[in-house]
Write a protein that holds these residues in place. Sequence first.
Motif, PDB file in Angstrom:
ATOM      1  N   THR A  88      19.764  42.564 -34.168  1.00 14.28           N
ATOM      2  CA  THR A  88      20.365  41.305 -34.476  1.00 14.28           C
ATOM      3  C   THR A  88      19.402  40.347 -34.186  1.00 14.28           C
ATOM      4  N   ILE A  89      19.092  39.539 -35.038  1.00 18.87           N
ATOM      5  CA  ILE A  89      18.018  38.554 -34.994  1.00 18.87           C
ATOM      6  C   ILE A  89      18.427  37.227 -34.795  1.00 18.87           C
ATOM      7  N   SER A  90      17.736  36.730 -33.517  1.00 17.86           N
ATOM      8  CA  SER A  90      17.973  35.342 -33.130  1.00 17.86           C
ATOM      9  C   SER A  90      16.519  34.676 -32.756  1.00 17.86           C
ATOM     10  N   ILE A  91      16.721  33.326 -32.537  1.00 16.55           N
ATOM     11  CA  ILE A  91      15.434  32.693 -32.057  1.00 16.55           C
ATOM     12  C   ILE A  91      15.388  32.951 -30.481  1.00 16.55           C
ATOM     13  N   GLN A  92      14.098  33.196 -30.023  1.00 16.79           N
ATOM     14  CA  GLN A  92      13.955  33.469 -28.868  1.00 16.79           C
ATOM     15  C   GLN A  92      13.350  32.263 -28.003  1.00 16.79           C
ATOM     16  N   ASP A  93      13.294  32.347 -26.920  1.00 14.52           N
ATOM     17  CA  ASP A  93      12.944  30.942 -26.284  1.00 14.52           C
ATOM     18  C   ASP A  93      11.249  30.862 -26.027  1.00 14.52           C
ATOM     19  N   SER A  94      10.542  31.725 -26.814  1.00 15.55           N
ATOM     20  CA  SER A  94       9.267  31.406 -26.977  1.00 15.55           C
ATOM     21  C   SER A  94       8.563  32.435 -28.161  1.00 15.55           C
ATOM     22  N   VAL A  95       7.387  31.839 -28.756  1.00 13.88           N
ATOM     23  CA  VAL A  95       6.840  32.366 -29.831  1.00 13.88           C
ATOM     24  C   VAL A  95       6.463  34.144 -29.568  1.00 13.88           C
ATOM     25  N   GLU A  96       6.165  34.344 -28.400  1.00 14.21           N
ATOM     26  CA  GLU A  96       5.963  35.775 -27.864  1.00 14.21           C
ATOM     27  C   GLU A  96       7.163  36.498 -27.863  1.00 14.21           C
ATOM     28  N   LYS A  97       8.039  36.093 -27.384  1.00  9.36           N
ATOM     29  CA  LYS A  97       9.353  36.998 -27.327  1.00  9.36           C
ATOM     30  C   LYS A  97       9.777  37.055 -28.727  1.00  9.36           C
ATOM     31  N   THR A  98       9.961  35.869 -29.560  1.00 10.93           N
ATOM     32  CA  THR A  98      10.433  36.403 -30.910  1.00 10.93           C
ATOM     33  C   THR A  98       9.488  37.324 -31.783  1.00 10.93           C
ATOM     34  N   THR A  99       8.230  37.222 -31.282  1.00  8.14           N
ATOM     35  CA  THR A  99       7.164  38.029 -31.996  1.00  8.14           C
ATOM     36  C   THR A  99       7.861  39.288 -31.722  1.00  8.14           C
ATOM     37  N   ASN A 100       7.861  39.655 -30.312  1.00  4.86           N
ATOM     38  CA  ASN A 100       8.190  41.040 -29.864  1.00  4.86           C
ATOM     39  C   ASN A 100       9.487  41.623 -30.451  1.00  4.86           C
ATOM     40  N   LEU A 101      10.433  40.630 -30.703  1.00  2.55           N
ATOM     41  CA  LEU A 101      11.629  41.029 -31.285  1.00  2.55           C
ATOM     42  C   LEU A 101      11.417  41.456 -32.803  1.00  2.55           C
ATOM     43  N   LEU A 102      10.869  40.782 -33.428  1.00  5.11           N
ATOM     44  CA  LEU A 102      10.501  41.017 -34.967  1.00  5.11           C
ATOM     45  C   LEU A 102       9.515  42.111 -35.210  1.00  5.11           C
ATOM     46  N   SER A 103       8.786  42.296 -34.125  1.00  4.91           N
ATOM     47  CA  SER A 103       7.550  43.354 -34.537  1.00  4.91           C
ATOM     48  C   SER A 103       8.204  44.805 -34.249  1.00  4.91           C
ATOM     49  N   SER A 104       9.495  44.905 -33.708  1.00  3.74           N
ATOM     50  CA  SER A 104      10.271  46.150 -33.907  1.00  3.74           C
ATOM     51  C   SER A 104      10.570  46.798 -35.202  1.00  3.74           C
ATOM     52  N   LEU A 105      10.527  45.504 -36.159  1.00  2.00           N
ATOM     53  CA  LEU A 105      10.774  45.790 -37.421  1.00  2.00           C
ATOM     54  C   LEU A 105       9.564  45.693 -38.589  1.00  2.00           C
ATOM     55  N   VAL A 106       8.767  44.744 -38.189  1.00  2.00           N
ATOM     56  CA  VAL A 106       7.765  44.532 -39.126  1.00  2.00           C
ATOM     57  C   VAL A 106       6.393  44.646 -38.152  1.00  2.00           C
ATOM     58  N   PRO A 107       5.242  44.741 -39.306  1.00  2.00           N
ATOM     59  CA  PRO A 107       4.071  44.716 -38.455  1.00  2.00           C
ATOM     60  C   PRO A 107       3.857  43.414 -37.502  1.00  2.00           C
ATOM     61  N   GLU A 108       3.090  43.568 -36.446  1.00  2.00           N
ATOM     62  CA  GLU A 108       2.937  42.645 -35.492  1.00  2.00           C
ATOM     63  C   GLU A 108       2.329  41.182 -36.287  1.00  2.00           C
ATOM     64  N   GLY A 109       1.266  41.370 -37.140  1.00  2.00           N
ATOM     65  CA  GLY A 109       0.667  40.198 -37.859  1.00  2.00           C
ATOM     66  C   GLY A 109       1.762  39.438 -38.640  1.00  2.00           C
ATOM     67  N   MET A 110       2.725  40.229 -39.502  1.00  2.00           N
ATOM     68  CA  MET A 110       3.720  39.469 -40.047  1.00  2.00           C
ATOM     69  C   MET A 110       4.760  38.914 -39.131  1.00  2.00           C
ATOM     70  N   ALA A 111       5.272  39.643 -37.918  1.00  2.00           N
ATOM     71  CA  ALA A 111       6.197  39.151 -37.108  1.00  2.00           C
ATOM     72  C   ALA A 111       5.445  37.833 -36.166  1.00  2.00           C
ATOM     73  N   ARG A 112       3.973  37.779 -36.046  1.00  2.00           N
ATOM     74  CA  ARG A 112       3.496  36.649 -35.550  1.00  2.00           C
ATOM     75  C   ARG A 112       3.675  35.492 -36.257  1.00  2.00           C
ATOM     76  N   CYS A 113       3.156  35.791 -37.581  1.00  2.00           N
ATOM     77  CA  CYS A 113       3.120  34.583 -38.578  1.00  2.00           C
ATOM     78  C   CYS A 113       4.720  33.947 -38.705  1.00  2.00           C
ATOM     79  N   MET A 114       5.826  34.721 -38.902  1.00  2.00           N
ATOM     80  CA  MET A 114       6.916  34.344 -38.893  1.00  2.00           C
ATOM     81  C   MET A 114       7.536  33.597 -37.592  1.00  2.00           C
ATOM     82  N   ALA A 115       7.121  34.201 -36.597  1.00  2.00           N
ATOM     83  CA  ALA A 115       7.553  33.483 -35.206  1.00  2.00           C
ATOM     84  C   ALA A 115       6.885  32.065 -35.106  1.00  2.00           C
ATOM     85  N   ASN A 116       5.727  32.195 -35.456  1.00  2.00           N
ATOM     86  CA  ASN A 116       5.044  30.662 -35.423  1.00  2.00           C
ATOM     87  C   ASN A 116       5.723  29.791 -36.312  1.00  2.00           C
TER      88      ASN A 116
END
Length: 341
Positions: A88-116
């Motif tokens: 379940t995707i939701s906006i976390q309270d920091s870029v790092e936490k959102t990156t960590n959530l997304l990176s369980s599904l996509v590579p960290e580079g993409m996760a960080r770009c999207m979280a930013n």
Amino acid sequence: MANILDTLICASEKAASIARSCCESNCSESLLVVEKGDSEANVRFYKDYKTIADVLAQETAKSFIVSQFPSLLNDVRGEECSEIGGLTISIQDSVEKTTNLLSSLVPEGMARCMANAAHDEVHSPCDKEYYPDITTLDYSDLGIWIDPIDATAEFIAGVCGNAAPGFGLDCVTVLIGAYLKSTGQPVIGVVNQPFYDSGKGRIIWGVSYGDIQKCSVDVVSYDDNKIILTSSFEHEDTLKKFRDEGWQIQSVPGAGNKMIKVALGEAAAYFVSKGTFRWDTCAPHGIIRSLGGDVTSYKNYRTITYNDAKELPTQKYCNNDGVVAFTKQSVFDEIKSILET
């Protein structure tokens, strides 16, 4: 108090930024793509897809709108289920936490770009001095429909670099429309084209509320415009009727893309005999109404409304009777005459 039009514009820009971020990550081959099940899919398509960008863009837009107007918490709806890939995707309270959530599904580079992109502060690129005064709008009577990335198949092809000429990212839109719960009428429409003009983007908005009818662009209307947009799925017999009356039939991807072309005068009308959903049409409908036009059903010509009950199965939000979109009554009258022959 926040301005509702400005809030919807900024929410659309957040979603657009997430869409654009997928082109910046150098991980386009890893863009998570999931085929929708029968309960979610558009029946006109052999296969219908969503991506992690669709889901994140929607949840980010919803979160931003509710942050500005908390009373709308239960009245902001979107196309996508918030679950993808078992998460379940939701906006976390920091870029790092959102990156960590997304990176369980996509590579960290993409996760960080999207979280930013999701967390970046956003400012409206539109001229606020041009906004109409809609302070009398009753927010307790307001509902919102979001299509976070319309023309997802073109988005996927564009991000992955294999779109056909004339297709791809230029056809992608973010659609956010507001309607009155009491009547179902769309009153505000925001269409964001994230990749317009080589990625510079463009936002078009319209307001049709009470005596107010205002659009962000001055539209040039041509009396001799005989271009009508439709789907590649339409029956040849129907298309022939229009050709016999001198109409030029064109098919381009994306309901939002087609309808904004009608609003801008690039086409005289758009019709489809079945398919599209409330989230596809609410935003452009608001813009078209601000220009004096309307969006009706294809079968009975009743104006489409958007105040459906909540928590219905996805297919219940389908415009099952089709769509006709136009800005001129004379064009609508001619379309009806052709269809009824």
